[in-house]
Design an enzyme around this catalytic site. Structure first.
Site, mmCIF file in Angstrom:
data_model
loop_
_atom_site.group_PDB
_atom_site.id
_atom_site.type_symbol
_atom_site.label_atom_id
_atom_site.label_comp_id
_atom_site.label_asym_id
_atom_site.label_seq_id
_atom_site.Cartn_x
_atom_site.Cartn_y
_atom_site.Cartn_z
ATOM 1 N N ASP A 98 -8.107 -9.105 14.301
ATOM 2 C CA ASP A 98 -8.375 -10.491 13.810
ATOM 3 C C ASP A 98 -9.542 -10.479 13.032
ATOM 4 O O ASP A 98 -10.424 -9.592 13.385
ATOM 5 C CB ASP A 98 -8.203 -11.488 14.856
ATOM 6 C CG ASP A 98 -8.503 -13.039 14.560
ATOM 7 O OD1 ASP A 98 -8.248 -13.358 13.313
ATOM 8 O OD2 ASP A 98 -8.952 -13.642 15.415
ATOM 9 N N TYR A 108 -8.224 -17.115 13.249
ATOM 10 C CA TYR A 108 -6.701 -17.203 13.493
ATOM 11 C C TYR A 108 -6.169 -16.344 12.195
ATOM 12 O O TYR A 108 -5.001 -16.735 11.476
ATOM 13 C CB TYR A 108 -6.507 -18.613 13.083
ATOM 14 C CG TYR A 108 -7.318 -19.755 13.665
ATOM 15 C CD1 TYR A 108 -7.926 -19.470 15.075
ATOM 16 C CD2 TYR A 108 -7.559 -20.952 13.029
ATOM 17 C CE1 TYR A 108 -8.589 -20.299 15.609
ATOM 18 C CE2 TYR A 108 -8.462 -21.957 13.906
ATOM 19 C CZ TYR A 108 -8.787 -21.656 14.971
ATOM 20 O OH TYR A 108 -9.483 -22.495 15.754
ATOM 21 N N HIS A 109 -6.656 -15.114 11.953
ATOM 22 C CA HIS A 109 -6.055 -14.137 10.900
ATOM 23 C C HIS A 109 -5.648 -13.079 11.609
ATOM 24 O O HIS A 109 -6.068 -12.159 11.487
ATOM 25 C CB HIS A 109 -7.494 -13.771 9.924
ATOM 26 C CG HIS A 109 -7.775 -14.843 9.343
ATOM 27 N ND1 HIS A 109 -9.058 -14.817 8.188
ATOM 28 C CD2 HIS A 109 -7.329 -16.063 8.951
ATOM 29 C CE1 HIS A 109 -9.484 -15.851 7.729
ATOM 30 N NE2 HIS A 109 -8.397 -16.840 7.958
ATOM 31 N N TYR A 110 -4.696 -13.052 12.317
ATOM 32 C CA TYR A 110 -4.003 -12.074 13.331
ATOM 33 C C TYR A 110 -3.172 -11.171 12.463
ATOM 34 O O TYR A 110 -2.141 -11.772 11.609
ATOM 35 C CB TYR A 110 -3.057 -12.855 14.544
ATOM 36 C CG TYR A 110 -3.681 -13.956 14.929
ATOM 37 C CD1 TYR A 110 -5.014 -14.123 15.570
ATOM 38 C CD2 TYR A 110 -3.046 -15.092 14.781
ATOM 39 C CE1 TYR A 110 -5.192 -15.132 15.994
ATOM 40 C CE2 TYR A 110 -3.438 -16.616 15.435
ATOM 41 C CZ TYR A 110 -4.598 -16.365 15.753
ATOM 42 O OH TYR A 110 -5.048 -17.790 16.311
#
Length: 525
Positions: free
Chosen positions: A292, A462-464
């Site tokens: 992330d 929140y960039h998984y």
């Protein structure tokens, strides 16, 4: 009688909606979309600057990580959209493709056919950029793109002026130039959010050959004779099964996609044995390589007078820079939120959600209009973690671990970003607004104190990505056509297939993956 479709798509987010739209172009193909969330369409979803009101509500999965050793064992709140359109309903509408070197690196490391030259046509296919700041921008695609400066806030312009004052170059379009400060391009149309829900999903659902099943959480893939022939799912407490004549495409995101594969017996046999799940395909990479973009919540500054009310997406400017002079792509991104939505009430709500696991009613955060917030993000993290089952209960959230700060160099670079952000606040440009730093504040003035402050203020962008990675090595889960190794009729198409996260906000790349997956499927007809 079990219903049958040609294609079943699990998840209606950035990739799933895109795949659904493109497959619906096949008039004779019956397409089913399974979506774990509902069909809510709150006004706050469409108003660009109200994204903070969506967090921690019933449309947010609101995952909490396992304790992070690199962050003093803190748990990290990890938002994700749980409704039709997925996380595209809550992202900040930032339209960045990733850098050419990001995709060339994918190709170099085993993902042949995924170089920038290969993926550029798919970016162009999805884009309708209104201005001409990027000579390679697409025109006429489903997603509308504008320059954020059109509704830009004066505080955002001050951020740009401050960076230029410090010697950073001004950039007109981050998709045309790699390093510098400028306005983002954003997915907005007529003042409204313009993500995949309106651009892809709703047009797909308007066609007679597409069916949506909402509140339908996939619990297991049905595999017979090494072929995926359907999906089990739970809807309103009832377990149901649907079959696929052609393919199942898993687009549930980098947290739910590996969970579904593991529940179906696709993964590391040692992990599956813990929950008495028979191994169907021995794929040790399922759930591994999860990572992330970590961000730091701050520094925070207070202006002497209230700032102008927001009109755009509130995170409309950024500085992309590098921690080493010879780097080919940025590894540092510092955004500015000109009306900070992360006040004490927000973090109180996070604690309440963690303690009760109950959604927080959507409310506007009471934020001092004099406050601005820098959000430094590490866009080339080295740390890698995992997603694993918490139990055999298919409705239980998985354990997630991005392993933030596991690599010392990640913390080193985050400290450097905070130093840059503090320098920006100290410019003459911000002095004109009477800006004073209130967090971390002047008492945090030593290297050790600043490092401790960073470790205690790291959160998630929140960039998984990465948990079902594409490649040819033994930890790869899908091949370069996004087919899952060892089982026919099954693909994964979402952020989980990225072998490494791009040096940018990843939403646009996820849509491009969806476009590409649909093409792969059509080419085999």
């Amino acid at each position: 009688m079990t219903e049958t479709f040609d294609y079943i798509i699990v998840g209606s987010g950035a990739a799933g909606a895109t795949v659904a739209y493109r497959l619906s172009e096949l008039a004779d193909a019956k397409v089913l979309i399974l979506e774990a969330g509902g069909t809510q369409n709150w006004e706050a979803i469409d108003v660009p600057y109200r994204w903070n009101e969506l967090l921690l509500t019933e449309i947010d999965w609101a995952y909490m990580s396992v304790p992070q050793p690199g962050l003093a064992n803190r748990q990290i709140y990890s938002a994700a959209g749980k409704l039709i359109g997925g996380t595209s309903n809550i992202y900040h509408m930032i339209h960045t493709r990733g850098k050419a070197a990001d995709f060339d690196d994918w190709a170099y490391n085993g993902c042949s056919g995924w170089s920038f030259k290969d993926v550029l046509p798919y970016f162009q296919k999805l884009e309708n950029q209104e201005d001409d700041t990027n000579p390679t921008a697409g025109k006429g695609g489903p997603i509308n793109i504008i320059d954020a400066k059109y509704e830009g806030n004066p505080a955002s312009q001050t951020f740009i002026d401050a960076c230029v004052e410090l010697g950073y170059p001004y950039v007109k379009d981050f998709n045309a130039e790699d390093f510098g400060v400028g306005w983002h391009h954003v997915d907005i149309k007529n003042g409204r959010r313009a993500g995949v829900r309106t651009a892809y999903l709703e047009p797909a659902l308007a066609r007679p050959n597409v069916t949506l099943s909402s509140n339908s959480q996939a619990t297991k893939l049905v595999i017979e004779n090494n072929r995926c022939v359907g999906v089990e799912y739970q809807q309103d407490g009832v377990l149901k099964t649907v079959r696929a004549d052609r393919e199942v495409i898993v687009c549930a995101g980098a947290i739910q996609s590996p969970k579904l594969l593991l529940l179906s017996g696709i993964g590391n046999p040692e992990q599956l044995q813990q929950f008495n799940i028979p191994t169907v395909v021995d794929l040790p990479g399922v759930g591994e390589n999860f990572h992330d973009h970590p961000l730091i919540i701050g520094p925070m500054g207070m202006m002497s007078e209230p700032g102008a009310d927001p009109k755009g997406n509130m995170t409309e400017v950024a500085l992309f820079w590098k921690s080493e002079p010879s780097m080919l792509v940025p590894d540092l991104e510092i955004c500015l939120v000109h009306r900070a939505p992360f006040g004490e009430s927000f973090f109180g709500n996070v604690i309440q959600r963690l303690q009760t696991n109950q959604p927080i009613a959507p409310v506007s955060q009471l934020v001092d209009p004099r406050i601005i917030l820098a959000l430094p993000g590490l866009v080339r993290p080295l740390s890698r973690g995992w997603v694993r089952l918490a139990s055999s209960d298919p409705m239980a959230n998985p354990l997630i671990n991005a392993n933030y700060g596991a690599e010392k160099a990640d913390i080193d670079r985050m400290v450097e970003m905070v130093k840059i952000a503090r320098q920006i606040y100290q410019t003459q440009a911000f002095a004109k607004l009477g800006l004073t730093e209130i967090n971390p504040g002047p008492e945090v003035n030593s290297e050790a104190a600043l490092r401790d402050w960073v470790i205690n203020n790291v959160g998630s962008y929140y960039h998984y990505v990465g948990s079902c990675k594409m490649g040819v090595d033994r930890m790869a889960v899908v091949d370069t056509q996004l087919k899952v190794y060892g089982v026919e009729g099954l693909r994964v198409a979402d952020a989980s297939v990225m072998p490494a996260i791009p040096s940018s906000n990843p939403h646009t790349t996820i849509v491009a993956i969806g476009e590409r997956a649909a093409d792969f499927i059509k080419q085999e007809l």
